[in-house]
Design an enzyme around this catalytic site. Structure first.
Site, mmCIF file in Angstrom:
data_model
loop_
_atom_site.group_PDB
_atom_site.id
_atom_site.type_symbol
_atom_site.label_atom_id
_atom_site.label_comp_id
_atom_site.label_asym_id
_atom_site.label_seq_id
_atom_site.Cartn_x
_atom_site.Cartn_y
_atom_site.Cartn_z
ATOM 1 N N CYS A 11 8.355 33.238 26.581
ATOM 2 C CA CYS A 11 7.098 32.566 26.905
ATOM 3 C C CYS A 11 7.038 32.254 28.402
ATOM 4 O O CYS A 11 7.922 31.574 28.933
ATOM 5 C CB CYS A 11 6.987 31.276 26.094
ATOM 6 S SG CYS A 11 5.611 30.216 26.568
ATOM 7 N N GLY A 12 5.996 32.716 29.064
ATOM 8 C CA GLY A 12 5.845 32.482 30.495
ATOM 9 C C GLY A 12 5.752 31.010 30.851
ATOM 10 O O GLY A 12 6.361 30.554 31.822
#
Length: 114
Positions: A11-12
């Site tokens: 997840c960024g």
């Protein structure tokens, strides 16, 4: 100060939040990859209570079947049980420090508890 992050490395936003934590020398970071080591329903309940949000607000909709399973209309207890059984349903990242807990979306929210 110690900070615990429930983290998903794919997840960024989670990676950006972790980068903020790691950039601060005053912060000792504990990383928990919650997909590998999911929190219990009780721990999630405590985190959401301390963050001032409901379990339903911590429910991840994007990329999950939460809506199809009726979880958007479920009780908090039902949502917590579903999250404990399927950690993909947990919105991330969650960060806990001695100053509080935040669901860090966007990542800069973490600064409120540092």
């Amino acid at each position: 100060m110690k900070a615990t992050i429930w983290h998903n490395p794919k997840c960024g936003t989670s990676r950006k939040t972790l980068a903020i934590l790691e950039s601060l020398s005053k912060v000792e970071v504990e990383v928990i990859e919650y997909l590998k080591s999911p929190p219990t329903a009780e721990k999630l309940a405590q985190l959401y209570k301390d963050a001032g949000i409901s379990p339903n607000e911590g429910l991840r909709l994007r990329g999950t079947d939460a809506e199809e399973r009726g979880l958007t209309q479920a009780t908090g207890t039902e949502v917590l049980a579903a999250m404990a059984a399927d950690p993909n349903l947990i919105e991330r990242p969650i960060v806990e420090t001695e100053k509080g807990v935040r669901l860090c979306r966007p990542q800069d929210i973490v600064l409120e508890i540092l």
